[in-house]
Design a protein around this motif. Structure first.
Motif, short mmCIF file in Angstrom:
data_model
loop_
_atom_site.label_atom_id
_atom_site.label_comp_id
_atom_site.label_asym_id
_atom_site.label_seq_id
_atom_site.Cartn_x
_atom_site.Cartn_y
_atom_site.Cartn_z
N GLN A 107 0.85 -1.22 -0.08
CA GLN A 107 -0.08 -0.03 0.17
C GLN A 107 0.98 1.22 0.09
O GLN A 107 2.03 1.26 0.31
CB GLN A 107 -1.05 -0.06 1.27
N ILE A 108 0.27 2.24 -0.79
CA ILE A 108 1.12 3.73 -0.63
C ILE A 108 0.24 4.58 -0.33
O ILE A 108 -0.86 4.74 -0.54
CB ILE A 108 1.45 4.00 -2.18
N LEU A 109 0.89 5.40 0.58
CA LEU A 109 0.30 6.53 1.19
C LEU A 109 0.85 8.01 0.74
O LEU A 109 2.04 7.90 0.94
CB LEU A 109 0.19 6.80 2.68
N ASP A 110 0.34 8.39 -0.19
CA ASP A 110 0.81 9.64 -1.03
C ASP A 110 0.12 10.95 -0.65
O ASP A 110 -0.81 11.18 -0.17
CB ASP A 110 0.67 9.52 -2.63
N SER A 111 1.20 12.07 -0.55
CA SER A 111 0.57 13.52 -0.37
C SER A 111 -0.58 13.85 -1.37
O SER A 111 -1.39 14.82 -0.94
CB SER A 111 1.73 14.36 -0.23
N GLY A 112 -0.64 13.30 -2.34
CA GLY A 112 -1.33 14.06 -3.56
C GLY A 112 -0.87 15.14 -4.20
O GLY A 112 -1.72 15.55 -5.21
N LYS A 113 0.20 15.75 -4.04
CA LYS A 113 0.83 16.59 -4.60
C LYS A 113 1.38 16.20 -5.99
O LYS A 113 2.30 15.31 -6.06
CB LYS A 113 1.84 17.30 -3.86
N LEU A 114 0.85 16.51 -7.32
CA LEU A 114 1.38 16.25 -8.42
C LEU A 114 2.66 17.13 -8.77
O LEU A 114 2.85 18.31 -8.53
CB LEU A 114 0.06 16.46 -9.38
N TYR A 115 3.42 16.28 -9.82
CA TYR A 115 4.60 17.07 -10.13
C TYR A 115 4.80 16.49 -11.65
O TYR A 115 4.03 15.59 -12.41
CB TYR A 115 5.53 16.74 -9.26
N THR A 116 5.53 17.21 -12.51
CA THR A 116 5.71 17.07 -14.02
C THR A 116 7.04 16.78 -14.34
O THR A 116 7.46 16.69 -15.40
CB THR A 116 5.40 18.40 -14.57
N THR A 117 7.88 16.06 -13.24
CA THR A 117 9.47 15.72 -13.72
C THR A 117 9.32 14.49 -14.08
O THR A 117 8.49 13.42 -13.90
CB THR A 117 10.17 16.03 -12.40
N LYS A 118 10.39 14.05 -14.78
CA LYS A 118 10.96 12.69 -15.30
C LYS A 118 10.88 11.81 -14.05
O LYS A 118 10.33 10.58 -14.18
CB LYS A 118 11.88 12.75 -16.02
N THR A 119 11.50 12.14 -13.18
CA THR A 119 11.37 11.27 -11.91
C THR A 119 10.14 10.86 -11.24
O THR A 119 9.90 9.77 -11.10
CB THR A 119 12.24 11.72 -10.82
N TYR A 120 9.27 11.94 -11.24
CA TYR A 120 7.75 11.77 -10.74
C TYR A 120 7.36 10.84 -11.55
O TYR A 120 6.43 9.78 -11.33
CB TYR A 120 7.15 13.23 -10.70
N ARG A 121 7.38 10.99 -13.24
CA ARG A 121 6.75 9.99 -13.78
C ARG A 121 6.92 8.54 -13.80
O ARG A 121 6.14 7.70 -14.01
CB ARG A 121 6.83 10.69 -15.48
N LYS A 122 8.47 8.58 -13.47
CA LYS A 122 9.07 7.11 -13.15
C LYS A 122 8.30 6.22 -11.84
O LYS A 122 8.09 5.30 -12.10
CB LYS A 122 10.53 7.01 -12.98
N TYR A 123 8.24 7.28 -11.11
CA TYR A 123 7.39 6.92 -9.81
C TYR A 123 6.11 6.53 -10.17
O TYR A 123 5.86 5.32 -9.65
CB TYR A 123 7.71 8.08 -8.59
N ILE A 124 5.31 7.12 -10.63
CA ILE A 124 4.19 6.64 -11.05
C ILE A 124 3.97 5.86 -11.96
O ILE A 124 2.87 4.81 -11.79
CB ILE A 124 3.13 8.15 -11.44
N GLY A 125 4.65 5.49 -12.99
CA GLY A 125 4.81 4.40 -13.90
C GLY A 125 4.91 3.19 -13.11
O GLY A 125 4.19 2.23 -13.38
N GLN A 126 5.91 2.89 -12.28
CA GLN A 126 6.04 1.97 -11.51
C GLN A 126 5.04 1.42 -10.54
O GLN A 126 4.81 0.52 -10.28
CB GLN A 126 7.32 2.10 -10.64
N VAL A 127 4.42 2.48 -10.05
CA VAL A 127 3.19 2.26 -9.11
C VAL A 127 2.21 1.59 -9.99
O VAL A 127 1.50 0.47 -9.49
CB VAL A 127 2.55 3.47 -8.57
N ALA A 128 1.82 2.07 -11.24
CA ALA A 128 0.84 1.51 -11.94
C ALA A 128 1.14 0.02 -12.35
O ALA A 128 0.35 -0.77 -12.47
CB ALA A 128 0.54 2.29 -12.95
N LYS A 129 2.45 0.04 -12.89
CA LYS A 129 3.02 -1.23 -13.53
C LYS A 129 2.77 -2.42 -12.30
O LYS A 129 2.34 -3.54 -12.50
CB LYS A 129 4.58 -1.13 -13.79
#
Length: 290
Positions: A107-129
């Motif tokens: 389970q992940i507890l996230d702040s809900g703050k969105l961001y537009t960086t490549k690093t953030y996209r990698k994080y979100i992408g791995q969560v989805a995967k």
């Protein structure tokens, strides 16, 4: 007051602070361990609860991912029950994709703050995967992971806040011991926290790596910590920690430990007493390069 005053203070108190908690009262008691992993200029904190649950708070920089995975393996941890992502800066989420690839996260507890960086996209992408469920933190939320602990969210994202201001702040209580994890919050959030009753905590993870943006004296007086943990790299471009923060910690009589000097730092507590283990001694930590 000498340049290395706080190292000397730690040495003077070292025997007391490192007294084994399981032998102080002559009986075995369930313990909680809090590991401040040395990821350089960033945060990664592992909590092993009294009932064998695991919480990972943040994942350092992209270069930290391998070290965090190895650290988890050394602790014989193959599952993270809860991953807490305080905010989306690179020095807090950068290593998480590698962690999620190597270690099951329930389970992940996230702040809900969105961001537009490549690093953030990698994080979100791995969560989805990995198909990991994500919950957005809410202020005053209680996290029911281990019944022996009280874990409360004191700060999280609100509209028009920047990344640091959106940091998830946690207070974790085990019997008589309180830990306050401050992410990278700034002075305005500290003012809000000061309105909360029962903010005092024995342990504090100093906000924003000891930056000038945080750690006002009034706030530290309110928390009144016995031990302050600083997470930063000796070689950083931000001047962390600033002298004012160190002086404020002196003024509230907190013992200061930093990952830059001591490497990995582990606090073990049975809820009444505690001891602190460090990877390096203060003299070796001071003399090393990097």
């Amino acid at each position: 007051m000498g340049k290395y005053r706080w190292y000397i203070v730690i040495l003077l108190f070292f025997i007391f602070v490192t007294a084994p908690v399981n032998t102080i009262h002559g009986e075995q008691q369930p313990t909680m361990q809090v590991h401040f992993i040395d990821v350089g200029q960033g945060d990664s904190i592992l909590i092993q609860t009294p009932e064998d649950k695991t919480i990972l708070i943040d994942g350092g920089t992209p270069e930290s991912g391998k070290k965090i995975v190895e650290y988890l393996e050394n602790q014989q941890i193959d599952k993270i029950n809860l991953l807490i992502v305080t905010h989306p800066d690179i020095d807090h989420i950068g290593g998480l994709p590698k962690v999620m690839k190597s270690t099951k996260v329930e389970q992940i507890l996230d702040s809900g703050k969105l961001y537009t960086t490549k690093t953030y996209r990698k994080y979100i992408g791995q969560v989805a995967k990995q198909g990991i469920p994500v919950e957005i933190a809410e202020k005053n939320q209680l996290i029911n992971l281990d019944p022996s602990l009280k874990i409360r969210v004191l700060n999280t994202y609100e509209p028009f806040r920047n990344n640091n201001e959106s940091s998830i702040v946690l207070k974790v209580t085990y019997k008589e011991m309180d830990f306050l994890f401050l992410g990278d919050i700034e002075k305005e959030q500290e003012k809000e926290l000061m309105k909360i009753e029962g903010l005092q905590s024995e342990f504090i993870k100093v906000a924003h790596h000891g930056s000038r943006t945080s750690s006002s004296l009034d706030f530290l007086k309110k928390v009144n910590p016995k031990v302050a943990i600083l997470t930063y790299s000796k070689q950083n471009d931000y001047g962390h920690p600033v002298g004012r923060v160190i002086q404020n910690l002196y003024r509230v009589n907190a013992l200061i430990f930093s990952t830059a000097v001591f490497g990995n730092i582990t606090v073990t507590t049975n809820g009444h007493d505690y001891y602190i283990w460090t990877e390096k001694g203060p003299t070796s930590g001071i003399s090393e390069e990097g």
